[in-house]
Scaffold this motif. Structure first.
Motif, PDB file in Angstrom:
ATOM      1  N   ALA A   1       0.840  -1.213   0.000  1.00  0.00           N
ATOM      2  CA  ALA A   1       0.000   0.000   0.000  1.00  0.00           C
ATOM      3  C   ALA A   1       0.865   1.248   0.000  1.00  0.00           C
ATOM      4  O   ALA A   1       0.583   2.225  -0.720  1.00  0.00           O
ATOM      5  N   GLN A   2       1.938   1.228   0.792  1.00  0.00           N
ATOM      6  CA  GLN A   2       2.833   2.386   0.844  1.00  0.00           C
ATOM      7  C   GLN A   2       3.645   2.523  -0.446  1.00  0.00           C
ATOM      8  O   GLN A   2       3.895   3.633  -0.916  1.00  0.00           O
ATOM      9  N   MET A   3       4.041   1.399  -1.026  1.00  0.00           N
ATOM     10  CA  MET A   3       4.786   1.434  -2.291  1.00  0.00           C
ATOM     11  C   MET A   3       4.014   2.173  -3.372  1.00  0.00           C
ATOM     12  O   MET A   3       4.589   2.943  -4.156  1.00  0.00           O
ATOM     13  N   LEU A   4       2.704   1.925  -3.447  1.00  0.00           N
ATOM     14  CA  LEU A   4       1.879   2.568  -4.460  1.00  0.00           C
ATOM     15  C   LEU A   4       1.795   4.075  -4.259  1.00  0.00           C
ATOM     16  O   LEU A   4       1.487   4.815  -5.199  1.00  0.00           O
ATOM     17  N   HIS A   5       2.085   4.529  -3.051  1.00  0.00           N
ATOM     18  CA  HIS A   5       2.130   5.972  -2.775  1.00  0.00           C
ATOM     19  C   HIS A   5       3.519   6.555  -3.019  1.00  0.00           C
ATOM     20  O   HIS A   5       3.689   7.768  -2.959  1.00  0.00           O
ATOM     21  N   MET A   6       4.493   5.690  -3.282  1.00  0.00           N
ATOM     22  CA  MET A   6       5.886   6.131  -3.408  1.00  0.00           C
ATOM     23  C   MET A   6       6.456   5.876  -4.795  1.00  0.00           C
ATOM     24  O   MET A   6       7.677   5.920  -4.982  1.00  0.00           O
ATOM     25  N   GLY A   7       5.593   5.586  -5.773  1.00  0.00           N
ATOM     26  CA  GLY A   7       6.071   5.467  -7.142  1.00  0.00           C
ATOM     27  C   GLY A   7       6.405   4.073  -7.616  1.00  0.00           C
ATOM     28  O   GLY A   7       6.934   3.909  -8.720  1.00  0.00           O
ATOM     29  N   ASP A   8       6.120   3.046  -6.820  1.00  0.00           N
ATOM     30  CA  ASP A   8       6.300   1.655  -7.253  1.00  0.00           C
ATOM     31  C   ASP A   8       4.967   1.074  -7.716  1.00  0.00           C
ATOM     32  O   ASP A   8       3.914   1.422  -7.163  1.00  0.00           O
ATOM     33  N   GLU A   9       5.021   0.163  -8.710  1.00  0.00           N
ATOM     34  CA  GLU A   9       3.799  -0.537  -9.115  1.00  0.00           C
ATOM     35  C   GLU A   9       3.882  -2.029  -8.802  1.00  0.00           C
ATOM     36  O   GLU A   9       2.984  -2.797  -9.134  1.00  0.00           O
ATOM     37  N   CYS A  10       4.978  -2.469  -8.172  1.00  0.00           N
ATOM     38  CA  CYS A  10       5.120  -3.823  -7.604  1.00  0.00           C
ATOM     39  C   CYS A  10       5.382  -4.920  -8.624  1.00  0.00           C
ATOM     40  O   CYS A  10       5.284  -6.094  -8.291  1.00  0.00           O
ATOM     41  N   HIS A  11       5.727  -4.550  -9.853  1.00  0.00           N
ATOM     42  CA  HIS A  11       6.174  -5.564 -10.803  1.00  0.00           C
ATOM     43  C   HIS A  11       7.567  -5.196 -11.307  1.00  0.00           C
ATOM     44  O   HIS A  11       8.531  -5.824 -10.933  1.00  0.00           O
ATOM     45  N   ASN A  12       7.663  -4.177 -12.126  1.00  0.00           N
ATOM     46  CA  ASN A  12       8.976  -3.790 -12.632  1.00  0.00           C
ATOM     47  C   ASN A  12       9.581  -2.597 -11.907  1.00  0.00           C
ATOM     48  O   ASN A  12      10.683  -2.160 -12.239  1.00  0.00           O
ATOM     49  N   ARG A  13       8.876  -2.079 -10.931  1.00  0.00           N
ATOM     50  CA  ARG A  13       9.451  -1.037 -10.075  1.00  0.00           C
ATOM     51  C   ARG A  13       9.129  -1.390  -8.629  1.00  0.00           C
ATOM     52  O   ARG A  13       7.977  -1.366  -8.208  1.00  0.00           O
ATOM     53  N   ASN A  14      10.171  -1.728  -7.870  1.00  0.00           N
ATOM     54  CA  ASN A  14      10.034  -2.162  -6.476  1.00  0.00           C
ATOM     55  C   ASN A  14      11.049  -1.478  -5.565  1.00  0.00           C
ATOM     56  O   ASN A  14      11.402  -2.000  -4.509  1.00  0.00           O
TER      57      ASN A  14
END
Length: 472
Positions: free
Chosen positions: A229-242
Motif C-alpha cells: 500500500a505504501q509502495m503505491l504511494h511512493m512510485g512503485d507498481e510492484c512488478h517492474n518497479r520495487n
C-alpha cells in the motif's frame, strides 16, 4: 420516427461506431460527433453463445462477489525464509518452473538455460552441457510453481537447495512461496547459467537465506499488504518497479541482521546485496498476490481469473470457477526497450509467473502510480494513466487497501473477469522483463505485453459448459 426531411431542419448530431475517418471528417466540419468505442467480442460469433450461457448463469453474480470478497479479505505477511526442500517437499531431481505445464521438447531457450543451471547448482551435472543431455532424456522431474502454491519470476526455476520466502494469511492459514531475487542481467531466472550465476546462487543459499531467516525470526512477521500500500504511494507498481518496497523491507530487517550474531562481513554483504537490488521486493509482491488470489479459487460459477502465468512457450490462465484447469495459447512477445545492442530478434516470448501481480491489480494495472516505469518498459506517462483507467473496465472490484494517488486515491482494479475481457476485447496489460531467446544469454530488455485472447475464449467455453442449461 422522425421523417427523413426533418433531418435537414436542424443541426445534425452524429453517433459513429468504429468509423474513425468518418468521425474525424465530420468533426473537421464542426459537426457534433459522439464516437462509440465498440469492439466485437473476442472469438467472434463462436464466443457469443458461450457469453450468453455464462451471463445467464444464476450463480454468477453471487459467485463473483464471493470470490473477489475472499481475495480482498487476505492480509499477506512474510513469516519465514526456508529452503525449498523443506518448505515445498521438493526432492533431489525435482524442479519447479514458471507458467502452465511444460515438457522439455517444448521448452524455450531461457527455460532450458535455467533448468540446466539448476541441475549444475544441485550437483546433478558437472556442466550445463551435461545437464542438457540429462534433461533431454527425461532425467529430471519438473512441474509448475503454481501446483505447489509457489510462484517464480521469469523462468521461475526452483531447486531443492534454493531458499524461499514464506507468506501466510493468519485468518485462513493459507501459505505461498517464492524464491529469493538474484538481481538483473545474467541471472538464472533469465536463463543464464555461467559460473558467476552459480556462485551467486550458492552464496544466496549459504549466506543470504540463513541470515534473512535469522533476522525475520527475531523481528517477527512483516505486513506485506501495508508495505505494498505504501509502495503505491511512493512510485512503485510492484512488478517492474520495487525500489521503495525493497528499501522498506531492508529498513525493517537491518537491525535484526546486524544483531543476528553472524559475522559482520556477512551481514554487511547481505545489506549491500538487498540495497543494491531494486527488484528484491518483487519476489515478495508475487507470493503476496498469489496468496490473495488463491483465496478466490474453487467458486463454481465465477469467471474471476485467479492466475495468469507464462512459461516462455505458452500463456495460461486459471479461473475461480474451473478448478486447477489451465487455458493456454501461444505466448506473445513483449515490445519495449532493449539493453545494449539487443533488439526484437533477440527477445523470447513472454515468460514468468510475475503476471500474478497484474492478476491482483498491481504491475501494469497500477502503472498510473509509477510514471517512471515507462522509462524502463516503454510507452509514456499518458499511456500509463490511460492503461490503469482502462483496466477498471475488465475487473469486478477495486481494492481499497491498494490506492492510486494520481487517480484521487482510487483502489486498484481487482478481479479480472473473463466475461468482461471477452465482451470488451480489452486484454490485461502486463509490463515485464524480456529474456534472451537463446539459453545462457540472460536479460535483453523490458517491455509491455498482453495475453493471447485464446486463453480467455477457452476459459469462457469451459465456464459455459459448466453452467446450468438455459431455460425457455
Amino acid at each position: 420516427m422522425m421523417p427523413c426531411m426533418d433531418l435537414l431542419s436542424g443541426e445534425p448530431s452524429v453517433v459513429t461506431v468504429g468509423a474513425g475517418m468518418f468521425a474525424e471528417s465530420l468533426a473537421g466540419q464542426a459537426v457534433p460527433v459522439a464516437p462509440v468505442d465498440f469492439r466485437p467480442p473476442l472469438g467472434g460469433a463462436a464466443a457469443e453463445d458461450d457469453l450468453v450461457r455464462v451471463l445467464a448463469d444464476p450463480r454468477r453474480a453471487a459467485a463473483d462477489a464471493t470470490a473477489v470478497g475472499r481475495i480482498l479479505a487476505v492480509r499477506p505477511k512474510l513469516v519465514d525464509v526456508r529452503p525449498a526442500g523443506a518448505a515445498l517437499g521438493l526432492e533431489p531431481g525435482g524442479f519447479l518452473h514458471a507458467g502452465p505445464p511444460l515438457t522439455w521438447d517444448r521448452a524455450s531457450g531461457p527455460m532450458r538455460g535455467a533448468l540446466m543451471g539448476a541441475m549444475v547448482l544441485e550437483g546433478l551435472a558437472d556442466t550445463p552441457e551435461a545437464a542438457e543431455r540429462i534433461l533431454a532424456r527425461g532425467g529430471a522431474r519438473f512441474e509448475p510453481c503454481h501446483h505447489r502454491s509457489a510462484v517464480g519470476p521469469m523462468a521461475g526455476v526452483v531447486s531443492p537447495s534454493m531458499w524461499m520466502f514464506e507468506i501466510a494469511d493468519e485468518a485462513s492459514g493459507r501459505r505461498t512461496w517464492c524464491s529469493l531475487n538474484e538481481g538483473l542481467g545474467a541471472v538464472l531466472r533469465y536463463g543464464a547459467y555461467g559460473p558467476e550465476v552459480i556462485d551467486r546462487l550458492r552464496w544466496m543459499s549459504a549466506v543470504l537465506g540463513p541470515l534473512l531467516q535469522a533476522a525475520l525470526r527475531a523481528h517477527g512477521p512483516v505486513d506485506l499488504g501495508a508495505v505494498i500500500a505504501q509502495m503505491l504511494h511512493m512510485g512503485d507498481e510492484c512488478h517492474n518497479r520495487n525500489r521503495s518496497g525493497t528499501l522498506m523491507l531492508l529498513r525493517e530487517l537491518i537491525p535484526d541482521l546486524i544483531g543476528s550474531g553472524a559475522p559482520a562481513t556477512d551481514a554487511a554483504e547481505v545489506a549491500r546485496f538487498i540495497g543494491g537490488n531494486d527488484h528484491f521486493f518483487l519476489n515478495l509482491a508475487m507470493p503476496a498476490a498469489k496468496l490473495m488470489l488463491d483465496a478466490g479459487r474453487d467458486v463454481p460459477g465465477s469467471g474471476l481469473v485467479v492466475a495468469m502465468a507464462r512459461n516462455g512457450t505458452d500463456f495460461g490462465i486459471q479461473t475461480a470457477g474451473t478448478g486447477d484447469q489451465w487455458f493456454t495459447a501461444p505466448a506473445n512477445t513483449p515490445e519495449g526497450l532493449f539493453l545494449g545492442s539487443y533488439g526484437p530478434q533477440d527477445a523470447n516470448p513472454d515468460i514468468g509467473d510475475s503476471a500474478i501481480t497484474e492478476t491482483c491489480g498491481l504491475g501494469g494495472f497500477a502503472m498510473a502510480t509509477a510514471p517512471a516505469i515507462v522509462r524502463f518498459v516503454g510507452g509514456d506517462v499518458a499511456f500509463a494513466l490511460e492503461t490503469s483507467r482502462r483496466m477498471y473496465e475488465i475487473t469486478l472490484a477495486e481494492n481499497p487497501a491498494f490506492q492510486l494517488p494520481i487517480l484521487d486515491f482510487r483502489g486498484t482494479a481487482t478481479g479480472i473477469d473473463v466475461t468482461r475481457v471477452v465482451r470488451t476485447g480489452i486484454l490485461p496489460q502486463i509490463n515485464t522483463g524480456m529474456a534472451g531467446r537463446e539459453a545462457g544469454v540472460g536479460q535483453v530488455g523490458a517491455g509491455l505485453v498482453t495475453p493471447p485472447e485464446g486463453c480467455f475464449t477457452a476459459a469462457l467455453r469451459a465456464l459455459a459448459a459448466a453452467a446450468p442449461p438455459l431455460v425457455g
